[in-house]
Scaffold this motif. Structure first.
Motif, PDB file in Angstrom:
ATOM      1  N   GLU A 156     112.225  94.443  34.825  1.00  0.00           N
ATOM      2  CA  GLU A 156     110.782  94.638  34.913  1.00  0.00           C
ATOM      3  C   GLU A 156     110.514  96.139  34.924  1.00  0.00           C
ATOM      4  N   ILE A 157     109.590  96.574  34.084  1.00  0.00           N
ATOM      5  CA  ILE A 157     109.268  97.996  33.967  1.00  0.00           C
ATOM      6  C   ILE A 157     107.814  98.208  34.366  1.00  0.00           C
ATOM      7  N   PHE A 158     107.620  99.174  35.262  1.00  0.00           N
ATOM      8  CA  PHE A 158     106.284  99.536  35.718  1.00  0.00           C
ATOM      9  C   PHE A 158     105.975 100.961  35.281  1.00  0.00           C
ATOM     10  N   ILE A 159     104.724 101.196  34.899  1.00  0.00           N
ATOM     11  CA  ILE A 159     104.300 102.558  34.594  1.00  0.00           C
ATOM     12  C   ILE A 159     103.130 102.922  35.501  1.00  0.00           C
ATOM     13  N   LEU A 160     103.034 104.205  35.783  1.00  0.00           N
ATOM     14  CA  LEU A 160     102.018 104.712  36.698  1.00  0.00           C
ATOM     15  C   LEU A 160     100.693 104.882  35.954  1.00  0.00           C
ATOM     16  N   LYS A 161      99.668 104.181  36.439  1.00  0.00           N
ATOM     17  CA  LYS A 161      98.314 104.305  35.886  1.00  0.00           C
ATOM     18  C   LYS A 161      97.351 104.515  37.034  1.00  0.00           C
ATOM     19  N   ASP A 162      96.678 105.668  37.019  1.00  0.00           N
ATOM     20  CA  ASP A 162      95.731 106.013  38.089  1.00  0.00           C
ATOM     21  C   ASP A 162      96.398 105.918  39.462  1.00  0.00           C
ATOM     22  N   GLY A 163      97.647 106.364  39.538  1.00  0.00           N
ATOM     23  CA  GLY A 163      98.353 106.424  40.800  1.00  0.00           C
ATOM     24  C   GLY A 163      98.932 105.116  41.294  1.00  0.00           C
ATOM     25  N   VAL A 164      98.870 104.064  40.459  1.00  0.00           N
ATOM     26  CA  VAL A 164      99.356 102.740  40.862  1.00  0.00           C
ATOM     27  C   VAL A 164     100.266 102.192  39.761  1.00  0.00           C
ATOM     28  N   TYR A 165     101.366 101.526  40.172  1.00  0.00           N
ATOM     29  CA  TYR A 165     102.254 100.926  39.184  1.00  0.00           C
ATOM     30  C   TYR A 165     101.654  99.648  38.609  1.00  0.00           C
ATOM     31  N   LYS A 166     101.684  99.576  37.275  1.00  0.00           N
ATOM     32  CA  LYS A 166     101.273  98.385  36.537  1.00  0.00           C
ATOM     33  C   LYS A 166     102.445  97.934  35.669  1.00  0.00           C
ATOM     34  N   ARG A 167     102.615  96.616  35.565  1.00  0.00           N
ATOM     35  CA  ARG A 167     103.717  96.115  34.738  1.00  0.00           C
ATOM     36  C   ARG A 167     103.481  96.485  33.276  1.00  0.00           C
ATOM     37  N   HIS A 168     104.517  97.056  32.680  1.00  0.00           N
ATOM     38  CA  HIS A 168     104.462  97.491  31.288  1.00  0.00           C
ATOM     39  C   HIS A 168     105.276  96.580  30.378  1.00  0.00           C
ATOM     40  N   SER A 169     106.454  96.153  30.874  1.00  0.00           N
ATOM     41  CA  SER A 169     107.353  95.351  30.046  1.00  0.00           C
ATOM     42  C   SER A 169     108.205  94.482  30.957  1.00  0.00           C
ATOM     43  N   TYR A 170     108.527  93.272  30.481  1.00  0.00           N
ATOM     44  CA  TYR A 170     109.338  92.354  31.282  1.00  0.00           C
ATOM     45  C   TYR A 170     110.087  91.408  30.359  1.00  0.00           C
ATOM     46  N   ALA A 171     111.338  91.138  30.729  1.00  0.00           N
ATOM     47  CA  ALA A 171     112.112  90.119  30.021  1.00  0.00           C
ATOM     48  C   ALA A 171     113.117  89.525  31.002  1.00  0.00           C
ATOM     49  N   ARG A 172     113.452  88.261  30.754  1.00  0.00           N
ATOM     50  CA  ARG A 172     114.403  87.560  31.619  1.00  0.00           C
ATOM     51  C   ARG A 172     115.368  86.758  30.751  1.00  0.00           C
ATOM     52  N   LYS A 173     116.656  86.956  30.988  1.00  0.00           N
ATOM     53  CA  LYS A 173     117.761  86.250  30.336  1.00  0.00           C
ATOM     54  C   LYS A 173     117.969  86.640  28.875  1.00  0.00           C
ATOM     55  N   ASP A 174     116.910  86.739  28.097  1.00  0.00           N
ATOM     56  CA  ASP A 174     117.068  87.263  26.744  1.00  0.00           C
ATOM     57  C   ASP A 174     115.829  88.081  26.417  1.00  0.00           C
ATOM     58  N   GLY A 175     115.756  88.567  25.227  1.00  0.00           N
ATOM     59  CA  GLY A 175     114.616  89.394  24.846  1.00  0.00           C
ATOM     60  C   GLY A 175     114.892  90.870  25.071  1.00  0.00           C
ATOM     61  N   LYS A 176     113.840  91.675  24.955  1.00  0.00           N
ATOM     62  CA  LYS A 176     113.965  93.125  25.024  1.00  0.00           C
ATOM     63  C   LYS A 176     112.874  93.700  25.908  1.00  0.00           C
ATOM     64  N   VAL A 177     113.159  94.872  26.450  1.00  0.00           N
ATOM     65  CA  VAL A 177     112.153  95.636  27.188  1.00  0.00           C
ATOM     66  C   VAL A 177     112.056  97.004  26.543  1.00  0.00           C
ATOM     67  N   ASN A 178     110.890  97.627  26.676  1.00  0.00           N
ATOM     68  CA  ASN A 178     110.700  98.938  26.070  1.00  0.00           C
ATOM     69  C   ASN A 178     110.130  99.926  27.074  1.00  0.00           C
ATOM     70  N   SER A 179     110.562 101.157  26.925  1.00  0.00           N
ATOM     71  CA  SER A 179     110.111 102.230  27.800  1.00  0.00           C
ATOM     72  C   SER A 179     108.841 102.863  27.255  1.00  0.00           C
ATOM     73  N   ASN A 180     107.976 103.278  28.149  1.00  0.00           N
ATOM     74  CA  ASN A 180     106.798 104.056  27.783  1.00  0.00           C
ATOM     75  C   ASN A 180     107.113 105.550  27.827  1.00  0.00           C
ATOM     76  N   VAL A 181     107.973 105.943  28.777  1.00  0.00           N
ATOM     77  CA  VAL A 181     108.280 107.354  29.005  1.00  0.00           C
ATOM     78  C   VAL A 181     109.336 107.870  28.026  1.00  0.00           C
ATOM     79  N   ILE A 182     110.373 107.076  27.772  1.00  0.00           N
ATOM     80  CA  ILE A 182     111.385 107.454  26.768  1.00  0.00           C
ATOM     81  C   ILE A 182     110.899 106.862  25.452  1.00  0.00           C
ATOM     82  N   ASN A 183     110.160 107.653  24.730  1.00  0.00           N
ATOM     83  CA  ASN A 183     109.444 107.180  23.551  1.00  0.00           C
ATOM     84  C   ASN A 183     110.380 106.528  22.533  1.00  0.00           C
ATOM     85  N   GLY A 184     110.094 105.259  22.208  1.00  0.00           N
ATOM     86  CA  GLY A 184     110.864 104.536  21.205  1.00  0.00           C
ATOM     87  C   GLY A 184     112.085 103.816  21.732  1.00  0.00           C
TER      88      GLY A 184
END
Length: 199
Positions: A156-184
């Motif tokens: 589970e990936i959270f990114i900071l928006k207005d000082g609060v963490y919001k879920r950005h990306s999530y995967a379980r068992k299979d699939g992919k997650v992507n970073s907002n900070v490490i572009n691409g």
């Protein structure tokens, strides 16, 4: 030394002093790993083999991408991240972008908030990782927080928006997650949770 507990019942907080600081922490002379959580000294248990395997896999994926694209620095625990005198942590993985490498100028550790931190949960630290440390990372402005759950094979990936963490990306068992900070940067869960070969 008196031992109390914080978060999980198996998470010891050493309370010999009223309030621990980074300078006190530097005076500890034993082979244990510690963090300072809001002035309390916490002994961090050694991670299990699965934790270390997933840590290696994710660090390899991140570092390969960051290095190839000249984006900054990836470091793995144990490395001290000093947010304040009474808040010192050793996240499993940290990323510091190229334009912010000055927070690494002191060889003792990282002084300030990394751009991204990863915590891989262990049974004895699950509440500490998911609630306590998350609140600190949010408070001190870590832009992206990865929470890796080996039991669920989930990220589970959270990114900071207005000082609060919001879920950005999530995967379980299979699939992919992507970073907002490490572009691409995209991580496939099968590469993170690759099973150990016993043959």
């Amino acid at each position: 030394m008196q031992v109390n507990f914080i978060g999980d019942e198996n998470m010891p907080v050493l309370t010999e002093k009223q309030r621990w600081t980074y300078n006190d922490y530097l005076q500890i002379d034993d082979n244990n790993r510690y963090e300072i959580y809001r002035g309390g000294l916490i002994m961090v248990p050694a991670p299990n083999l699965w934790h270390q395997r997933y840590l290696r896999n994710l660090e390899y994926l991140m570092w390969s991408y960051v290095k190839e694209n000249n984006l900054g620095e990836i470091l793995v625990a144990p490395v001290d991240v000093i947010f304040a005198e009474d808040n010192v942590y050793q996240p499993d993985i940290v990323f510091i972008s190229k334009k912010r490498l000055d927070i690494m100028k002191d060889i003792r550790g990282i002084f300030g908030a990394p751009d991204l931190v990863v915590e891989i949960m262990s049974p004895s630290t699950s509440i500490y990782d998911t609630i306590d440390k998350r609140e600190v990372y949010e408070e001190y402005g870590v832009k992206e927080f990865w929470l890796v759950n080996p039991d669920e094979k989930a990220v589970e990936i959270f990114i900071l928006k207005d000082g609060v963490y919001k879920r950005h990306s999530y995967a379980r068992k299979d699939g992919k997650v992507n970073s907002n900070v490490i572009n691409g940067f995209i991580a496939n869960l099968k590469d993170i949770f690759e099973e150990m070969r016993m043959d």
